[in-house]
Structure formats: C-alpha cells, structure tokens
Design a protein around this motif. Structure first.
Motif, mmCIF file in Angstrom:
data_model
loop_
_atom_site.group_PDB
_atom_site.id
_atom_site.type_symbol
_atom_site.label_atom_id
_atom_site.label_comp_id
_atom_site.label_asym_id
_atom_site.label_seq_id
_atom_site.Cartn_x
_atom_site.Cartn_y
_atom_site.Cartn_z
ATOM 1 N N GLU A 1 0.579 -1.248 0.281
ATOM 2 C CA GLU A 1 -0.448 0.443 -0.201
ATOM 3 C C GLU A 1 0.736 1.821 -0.212
ATOM 4 O O GLU A 1 0.629 2.836 -0.229
ATOM 5 C CB GLU A 1 -0.841 0.241 0.954
ATOM 6 C CG GLU A 1 -2.007 -1.243 1.224
ATOM 7 C CD GLU A 1 -3.012 -1.464 2.598
ATOM 8 O OE1 GLU A 1 -4.314 -1.314 2.440
ATOM 9 O OE2 GLU A 1 -2.644 -1.153 3.389
ATOM 10 N N THR A 2 2.171 0.973 0.637
ATOM 11 C CA THR A 2 3.020 2.215 1.087
ATOM 12 C C THR A 2 3.181 2.466 -0.367
ATOM 13 O O THR A 2 3.740 3.393 -0.801
ATOM 14 C CB THR A 2 4.192 2.122 1.952
ATOM 15 O OG1 THR A 2 3.224 2.106 3.270
ATOM 16 C CG2 THR A 2 4.971 3.166 1.644
ATOM 17 N N GLU A 10 3.597 6.186 -2.799
ATOM 18 C CA GLU A 10 4.496 6.570 -2.634
ATOM 19 C C GLU A 10 4.378 6.827 -4.761
ATOM 20 O O GLU A 10 4.860 8.141 -5.697
ATOM 21 C CB GLU A 10 5.227 5.830 -2.753
ATOM 22 C CG GLU A 10 6.050 6.077 -1.395
ATOM 23 C CD GLU A 10 6.901 5.800 -0.380
ATOM 24 O OE1 GLU A 10 7.769 4.723 -1.437
ATOM 25 O OE2 GLU A 10 7.195 6.154 0.962
ATOM 26 N N ALA A 11 4.458 5.913 -5.154
ATOM 27 C CA ALA A 11 4.419 5.560 -6.748
ATOM 28 C C ALA A 11 3.385 6.804 -7.287
ATOM 29 O O ALA A 11 3.408 8.069 -8.403
ATOM 30 C CB ALA A 11 3.995 4.439 -6.907
ATOM 31 N N GLY A 57 4.488 10.484 -6.668
ATOM 32 C CA GLY A 57 4.703 10.455 -7.922
ATOM 33 C C GLY A 57 4.829 10.933 -9.111
ATOM 34 O O GLY A 57 5.347 11.478 -9.908
ATOM 35 N N ALA A 58 3.960 10.022 -9.569
ATOM 36 C CA ALA A 58 3.046 10.507 -10.917
ATOM 37 C C ALA A 58 1.975 11.087 -11.162
ATOM 38 O O ALA A 58 2.317 11.996 -11.906
ATOM 39 C CB ALA A 58 2.280 8.764 -11.599
ATOM 40 N N SER A 59 2.312 12.391 -9.805
ATOM 41 C CA SER A 59 1.039 13.378 -9.977
ATOM 42 C C SER A 59 1.753 15.049 -9.606
ATOM 43 O O SER A 59 1.362 15.685 -9.610
ATOM 44 C CB SER A 59 0.104 13.252 -9.173
ATOM 45 O OG SER A 59 -0.017 13.065 -8.028
ATOM 46 N N GLU A 60 2.862 14.799 -8.489
ATOM 47 C CA GLU A 60 3.592 15.378 -8.954
ATOM 48 C C GLU A 60 4.418 15.628 -9.500
ATOM 49 O O GLU A 60 5.748 14.226 -9.233
ATOM 50 C CB GLU A 60 3.900 15.654 -6.955
ATOM 51 C CG GLU A 60 3.250 15.054 -5.958
ATOM 52 C CD GLU A 60 2.189 17.002 -6.040
ATOM 53 O OE1 GLU A 60 2.926 18.330 -6.336
ATOM 54 O OE2 GLU A 60 1.137 16.857 -5.561
ATOM 55 N N PRO A 61 5.350 16.758 -10.080
ATOM 56 C CA PRO A 61 6.543 16.402 -11.020
ATOM 57 C C PRO A 61 7.229 17.036 -10.223
ATOM 58 O O PRO A 61 7.932 17.441 -9.298
ATOM 59 C CB PRO A 61 5.859 18.237 -11.159
ATOM 60 C CG PRO A 61 4.742 18.917 -11.693
ATOM 61 C CD PRO A 61 4.455 17.888 -10.328
ATOM 62 N N ALA A 69 4.185 13.092 -14.594
ATOM 63 C CA ALA A 69 3.610 14.463 -14.300
ATOM 64 C C ALA A 69 4.892 15.085 -14.241
ATOM 65 O O ALA A 69 4.375 16.887 -15.167
ATOM 66 C CB ALA A 69 3.508 14.601 -12.814
ATOM 67 N N ARG A 70 6.176 15.571 -15.118
ATOM 68 C CA ARG A 70 7.011 16.255 -14.353
ATOM 69 C C ARG A 70 6.599 16.625 -15.952
ATOM 70 O O ARG A 70 7.084 18.048 -16.718
ATOM 71 C CB ARG A 70 8.664 15.966 -14.139
ATOM 72 C CG ARG A 70 9.637 14.944 -15.082
ATOM 73 C CD ARG A 70 10.248 14.342 -14.735
ATOM 74 N NE ARG A 70 11.087 12.827 -15.579
ATOM 75 C CZ ARG A 70 9.604 11.619 -15.063
ATOM 76 N NH1 ARG A 70 9.765 11.751 -14.291
ATOM 77 N NH2 ARG A 70 10.888 10.339 -15.675
#
Length: 304
Positions: A79-80, A84-85, A88-92, A282-283
């Motif tokens: 779950e963690t 985190e993934a 990471g995909a939503s935050e650049p 996202a980046r």
C-alpha cells in the motif's frame, strides 16, 4: 525460481485484519470466492491450513499465526509503495529531456526555464539545442520543439502558434541597393542564406493573389544557424529570410524592414512534439503546459 504469491498474501492479511472473508472481499472490491481461492492457493503452496473455518467462526491455525505478521507487512508495504508511486506520478519530479532549435532555444526557451524550475523545484531539465532535426525517440527525449510545416510521423504534435518568416534588410542596405518590387529582382541583391530552410537552395514566394515565384539565392554568406546571420544582416551586407521570433524587436525599432511585404514564404509553425502514447510523467506534462502557455502568448507569435 517461483515468485511468492504477493496478491494472495495481501488478501490473507486483509482477512486476518477484518476477521471475515466477506468483509475482506468488500474492502478489497473482490468477490468472496476470489478471496477464498487466494487463501486456498496459499494453503496449497505451504502445505498447511491457515484458518480453522466453521459456519460461525474463523480462527487462525498455528501456521496462520506464524504467517500473519509477515503478510501484514506485505500488505502495508504494498500500500505504501503504491501510494508513493501515485504521488510520484501526480507530483512533478525528476528529469525532463527537451530538444529545441538552437537560436530559438537560446532566445525563447532558456530564459523561461528559471521560472519553471522555481515553480517545480523537484524537476530538472536537460536542454539539447540543435538546428538539425533530432530523433526524439532514438535520442531519449521527452519533448521536442520544432518550427516547421510538420510532415506526417508517429510523433504526437501540438501546434502552439504560427511563425511568420519575412525577407528583411536594414534601411541602409535598401537605400544603397534599392527596394525589390518582385522576387525576380533579388537576383541583383546579396542574399544571406540559412542552410536549414526546407529548400535552402531555393526561396519560394506567393503573392496575395496566389502567384508564385522562386529564385536561387546568391550572396556572401550562408550558415546553418539563423542567429549566425544576424551580424551580417544588421551590418547591411545583404537580405535574409528570418522568422519573427528572431527579428520582431528589430522590426519594431526600425533597425530592419520587411522586403516584398505583399509576398509570403511557405507557412510554418511552432509545435511541441512528443513520443507516441497518452501517459506521461507529471514532470513532462508540467513542462508541456508551461511552454504552451508562455510561447503561445509571446509577442512574435501568430495565430495558431
């Protein structure tokens, strides 16, 4: 080597946590039969029962007691990792590799990058500048900027704005050598050539009525970078075909004049190009959105 059945261990942990096959199935969005089969797979693999099951009660066996902590860790860590993934995909964050034409990149991309990077401090940009057409996929680039009439390709492209190209010269040059009235007059003029035009050995023009004219430009200088022609152009050594993003301020200040204003060159535009596919980090999405905003609104940009 056979991998552990991580899904089944996570399901087992959820059954232990909820105390019920039915509640575990509801929490996980699975059918009760799927949950039961997952536990059955584990029991078959370890060769021991994990639960004592009756119609009213569910209790862990000795093997189940021994496995419960490890299974709970698998569920928690899974779950963690997923959370985190997703973050990471939503935050650049991470590296974006960007390819752009040399002069355009120096003049109109690099100056905007400090603002973009200050907005997204977890992102870094590798800017590759070249007037040659870069192989986006083979070079491992996330984004490319291209100024052209794009041919069909497997790349995804978004048109940002039209880019006007004009034949220009200094007022001094035109006073000394005269102002051409027709493209045919250019055979009597010094022409500064750009090697990466679609047809560098031939300039093609169309007037407002659709008439066409073409000539082979001849002059004292040719370069594979438009900015390299600027000193000779501003020194009054000849005429040159230049995009507005290179000369708009010179035109506004009167340092250069458009020549043959009733004749136009083949249309081109600024595009963002990307490798095929719909999912992008996202980046990459953030930089695409930023460049689209600032470049489409540039003072030299034409209508899309």
């Amino acid at each position: 080597m056979r991998l552990p059945d991580f899904e089944a261990w996570a399901i087992f942990a959820k059954v232990v946590e909820t105390g019920s096959f039915g509640r575990a199935a509801s929490d996980l969005g699975l059918s009760k039969a799927t949950v039961s089969k997952a536990v059955g797979r584990l029991e078959a693999r370890i060769g021991a029962r994990l639960f004592h099951r009756t119609s009213r009660k569910l209790a862990l066996t000795e093997a189940g007691q021994a496995a419960r902590e490890g299974a709970a860790r698998i569920l928690s860590e899974g779950e963690t990792a997923e959370a985190e993934a997703i973050a990471g995909a939503s935050e650049p964050q991470g590296l974006v590799r960007l390819a752009a034409p040399m002069s355009f990149g120096v003049l109109h991309v690099a100056p905007h990058l400090p603002d973009f990077l200050s907005r997204h401090p977890a992102v870094s940009v590798d800017l590759h500048l070249s007037d040659a057409v870069v192989d986006l996929i083979g070079g491992g680039f996330d984004i490319g900027l291209r100024i052209a009439a794009l041919p069909d390709s497997s790349l995804r492209a978004r048109k940002l704005c039209a880019v006007r190209r004009s034949l220009v010269a200094t007022p001094g040059y035109l006073e000394r050598h005269g102002r051409p009235q027709h493209p045919d007059d250019l055979i009597h003029h010094a022409c500064l050539g750009y090697a990466y035009l679609p047809t560098p050995d031939r300039w093609r023009f169309t007037d407002n009525h659709g008439a066409e004219a073409a000539l082979v430009p001849k002059g004292p200088m040719r370069a594979n970078n438009a900015e390299a022609l600027a000193p000779a152009l501003r020194a009054g050594l000849g005429l040159a075909v230049q995009p507005d993003f290179m000369i708009w301020d010179d035109l506004k200040a009167g340092r250069l004049e458009r020549v043959l204003p009733d004749w136009s060159l083949p249309p081109i535009a600024l595009h963002i190009v990307m490798p095929p596919g719909d999912l992008r980090p996202a980046r990459v999405t953030a930089l695409i959105a930023y460049l689209t905003q600032v470049l489409s609104a540039a003072p030299w940009a034409g209508a899309p």
